[in-house]
Design an enzyme around this catalytic site. Structure first.
Site, PDB file in Angstrom:
ATOM      1  N   HIS A  95      48.873  12.355  -6.997  1.00 40.37           N
ATOM      2  CA  HIS A  95      47.852  11.392  -7.428  1.00 40.37           C
ATOM      3  C   HIS A  95      48.062  11.012  -8.881  1.00 40.37           C
ATOM      4  O   HIS A  95      48.531  11.814  -9.694  1.00 40.37           O
ATOM      5  CB  HIS A  95      46.434  11.899  -7.173  1.00 40.37           C
ATOM      6  CG  HIS A  95      46.040  13.140  -7.919  1.00 40.37           C
ATOM      7  ND1 HIS A  95      45.431  13.101  -9.141  1.00 40.37           N
ATOM      8  CD2 HIS A  95      46.156  14.452  -7.601  1.00 40.37           C
ATOM      9  CE1 HIS A  95      45.174  14.342  -9.547  1.00 40.37           C
ATOM     10  NE2 HIS A  95      45.619  15.180  -8.641  1.00 40.37           N
ATOM     11  N   ASP A  97      45.574   9.396 -10.772  1.00 43.72           N
ATOM     12  CA  ASP A  97      44.334   9.348 -11.558  1.00 43.72           C
ATOM     13  C   ASP A  97      44.102  10.714 -12.189  1.00 43.72           C
ATOM     14  O   ASP A  97      44.739  11.705 -11.805  1.00 43.72           O
ATOM     15  CB  ASP A  97      43.138   8.956 -10.680  1.00 43.72           C
ATOM     16  CG  ASP A  97      42.870   9.978  -9.574  1.00 43.72           C
ATOM     17  OD1 ASP A  97      43.855  10.514  -9.006  1.00 43.72           O
ATOM     18  OD2 ASP A  97      41.704  10.252  -9.272  1.00 43.72           O
ATOM     19  N   ASP A 129      48.277  17.854 -13.930  1.00 46.86           N
ATOM     20  CA  ASP A 129      47.455  17.471 -12.781  1.00 46.86           C
ATOM     21  C   ASP A 129      47.141  15.987 -12.836  1.00 46.86           C
ATOM     22  O   ASP A 129      46.154  15.588 -13.386  1.00 46.86           O
ATOM     23  CB  ASP A 129      46.170  18.302 -12.781  1.00 46.86           C
ATOM     24  CG  ASP A 129      45.267  17.996 -11.594  1.00 46.86           C
ATOM     25  OD1 ASP A 129      45.742  17.385 -10.622  1.00 46.86           O
ATOM     26  OD2 ASP A 129      44.081  18.352 -11.657  1.00 46.86           O
ATOM     27  N   GLU A 163      42.025  10.582  -6.319  1.00 45.63           N
ATOM     28  CA  GLU A 163      41.935  11.985  -5.912  1.00 45.63           C
ATOM     29  C   GLU A 163      40.801  12.707  -6.601  1.00 45.63           C
ATOM     30  O   GLU A 163      40.096  13.509  -5.993  1.00 45.63           O
ATOM     31  CB  GLU A 163      43.261  12.705  -6.185  1.00 45.63           C
ATOM     32  CG  GLU A 163      43.416  14.020  -5.428  1.00 45.63           C
ATOM     33  CD  GLU A 163      42.829  15.228  -6.128  1.00 45.63           C
ATOM     34  OE1 GLU A 163      42.697  16.260  -5.473  1.00 45.63           O
ATOM     35  OE2 GLU A 163      42.495  15.142  -7.327  1.00 45.63           O
ATOM     36  N   GLU A 164      40.603  12.430  -7.878  1.00 48.46           N
ATOM     37  CA  GLU A 164      39.561  13.129  -8.640  1.00 48.46           C
ATOM     38  C   GLU A 164      38.169  12.597  -8.320  1.00 48.46           C
ATOM     39  O   GLU A 164      37.178  13.058  -8.868  1.00 48.46           O
ATOM     40  CB  GLU A 164      39.831  13.014 -10.153  1.00 48.46           C
ATOM     41  CG  GLU A 164      41.217  13.491 -10.597  1.00 48.46           C
ATOM     42  CD  GLU A 164      41.421  15.000 -10.480  1.00 48.46           C
ATOM     43  OE1 GLU A 164      40.524  15.692  -9.964  1.00 48.46           O
ATOM     44  OE2 GLU A 164      42.489  15.472 -10.901  1.00 48.46           O
ATOM     45  N   ASP A 192      50.395  19.688  -6.262  1.00 53.72           N
ATOM     46  CA  ASP A 192      49.120  19.402  -6.920  1.00 53.72           C
ATOM     47  C   ASP A 192      48.277  20.667  -7.077  1.00 53.72           C
ATOM     48  O   ASP A 192      47.071  20.630  -7.053  1.00 53.72           O
ATOM     49  CB  ASP A 192      48.355  18.327  -6.123  1.00 53.72           C
ATOM     50  CG  ASP A 192      47.126  17.818  -6.871  1.00 53.72           C
ATOM     51  OD1 ASP A 192      47.080  17.944  -8.109  1.00 53.72           O
ATOM     52  OD2 ASP A 192      46.205  17.306  -6.200  1.00 53.72           O
TER      53      ASP A 192
HETATM   54 MN    MN Z   1      45.112  17.317  -8.708  1.00 55.19          MN
END
Ligand code: MN
Length: 453
Positions: A95, A97, A129, A163-164, A192
């Protein structure tokens, strides 16, 4: 291989510069003000992938309703590198974001500026991340292309920008593309999560599930004054505390009868995976900020985190919680708790046991109040097999690069996309973390950086 490793060493600065550019884009998905930056980040990746000769497509996910405000959802970036039918095809998920980050949150440096600290670490929001791992894969493609080396597999990428913020739209896309864009995928790789410690890489093959419950106890029509009604009515809060106190004991043992019946026994092979893990009990002390651990041994602690169920009490809605004294008798309170589930617990069966037990315990109180207990959401555990060729290949690759056999780990939380890929594609999923175990705490406040609740 030699050639490849040499290239990586020689181009370290270039890789860091690429990460610096990515970190500088504050692609915070949870704040509407930053939404254009999330789009900018997707364009950055599209450009990087195209420059390496990948065929790239984006998928529009439509709109998001953000507290009444309509926002464009950032696209899913799909890319393909190689389509040789004689090779296996690996799908890489990541991801682009990030979580919000403000200097006031406790950062030593500006969060969206990549900094090389005195311990040789790269610090910046998203560096671990999950921009770093995504770029890690892009760097691999670049190295092969520059050297004229053939990749041993075909690669497909699936990169999301929400994702977040609950991965809005991702599940539908995965199921929709399962027989289309992802048709030839043989196995999935997700980078991840994190290493267990700081010195040794790991492969992660399991995640716990979670079942969340509300227990609502309702009594009088409205809140009452204890001076007038105290001692004359059944109080909902008293009932709730009484039943909640019977869910789990202070040593973490769940008291719901039958809850451990379906928990898989530790096999001798699994027991062995705990032998040489890169983890010390002091690291747990650091993470919790004191020494309130229940178990003294690393083995028992990690088994309780990874492969045993746990029950946590989270809060009481409707209870008086402001500072000061208030003599209210709340008319209705809702206790919240959750159970982390493990193989072979079935969420549906667990919910039946929990609901029945709470109601039975409530009945024993002889209260005239009303109780309602229900599961608000559940997600299954995930368990893969470290013997699968996907894992064997990953272990070999890690050993080649790091000169050490990776730890086999599981995690106590959940990463929902893992199950989505496994269920939709029916293929093996491997979690291959690139970040060290202390990446979370050195780049942000502990626990603020992952999507899982
Ligand atoms: Mn993540």
């Amino acid at each position: 291989m030699e050639q490849f490793l040499e290239y990586v060493e020689k181009h370290e600065r270039d890789f860091i510069e690429r990460l610096r550019k990515a970190v500088a884009i504050p692609s915070v998905s949870g704040d509407p003000a930053y939404r254009p930056e999330v789009f900018r980040m997707s364009e950055f990746l599209v450009a990087e992938l195209k420059a390496l000769g990948a065929s790239v497509e984006t998928r529009d996910l439509g709109k998001q309703n953000w507290h009444g405000q309509e926002l464009d959802l950032p696209p899913i970036v799909l890319a393909t590198v190689g389509n040789d039918p004689s090779k296996k095809t690996i799908l890489v998920y990541g991801h682009y974001d990030v979580q919000p980050a403000l200097i006031e949150d406790g950062w030593n440096t500006s969060p969206f500026e990549l900094v090389e600290d005195d311990q040789d670490r790269l610090v910046g929001r998203g560096s671990s991340d999950d921009k770093g791992p995504v770029l890690g894969w892009i760097n691999v493609v670049e190295a092969h292309k520059s050297l004229g080396l053939e990749l041993p597999v075909n690669l497909k990428f699936c990169l999301e920008g929400m994702e977040e913020s609950g991965s809005e739209g991702l599940d539908a896309l995965i199921y929709d593309e399962a027989s289309k864009y992802f048709k030839d995928v043989d196995a999935v790789c997700i980078s991840d999560n994190y290493w267990l410690g700081t010195t040794k890489p790991c492969l992660t093959y399991g995640l716990r599930g979670v079942s969340y419950y509300h227990m609502k106890i309702k009594g009088p029509r409205a809140d009452l004054h204890s001076g007038v009604f105290g001692g004359t009515v059944h109080e909902p809060m008293t009932d709730l505390i009484s039943v909640m106190s019977k869910l789990v004991d202070p040593n973490g043992k769940i008291l719901v009868p039958g809850i451990y019946d379906e928990v898989r026994e530790v096999s001798p092979e699994e027991e062995k995976t705990y032998d040489n893990l890169d983890f010390k009990i002091e690291e747990l002390h650091d993470a919790i900020g004191n020494k309130t651990n229940i178990h003294d041994s690393v083995r028992k602690t990690l088994q309780c985190r990874w492969r045993n169920p746990s029950l946590s009490l989270h809060g009481i809605e409707g209870a008086f919680y402001n500072p000061g004294d208030k003599t209210v008798i709340p008319a209705c309170v809702t206790g919240k708790f959750s159970i982390r589930t493990v193989p072979d617990m079935e969420p549906k069966k667990i919910s039946e046991l929990v609901v029945k037990y709470c109601k039975d315990e409530f009945a024993k109180l002889g209260s005239k109040n009303e109780i309602d207990v229900y599961c608000t959401h559940d997600g299954n555990y995930w368990l893969s097999s470290p013997e699968h060729p996907n894992y064997v290949a990953a272990a070999k690759a890690v050993e080649t690069v790091y000169k050490v056999k990776p730890d086999l780990t599981r995690e106590g939380g959940s990463i929902p996309v893992t199950l989505s890929f496994q269920d939709a594609l029916n293929k093996n999923v491997l979690l291959l973390p690139m970040g060290r175990g202390d990446d979370v705490s050195c780049t942000a406040l502990v626990f603020s950086s992952h999507s899982d609740e």
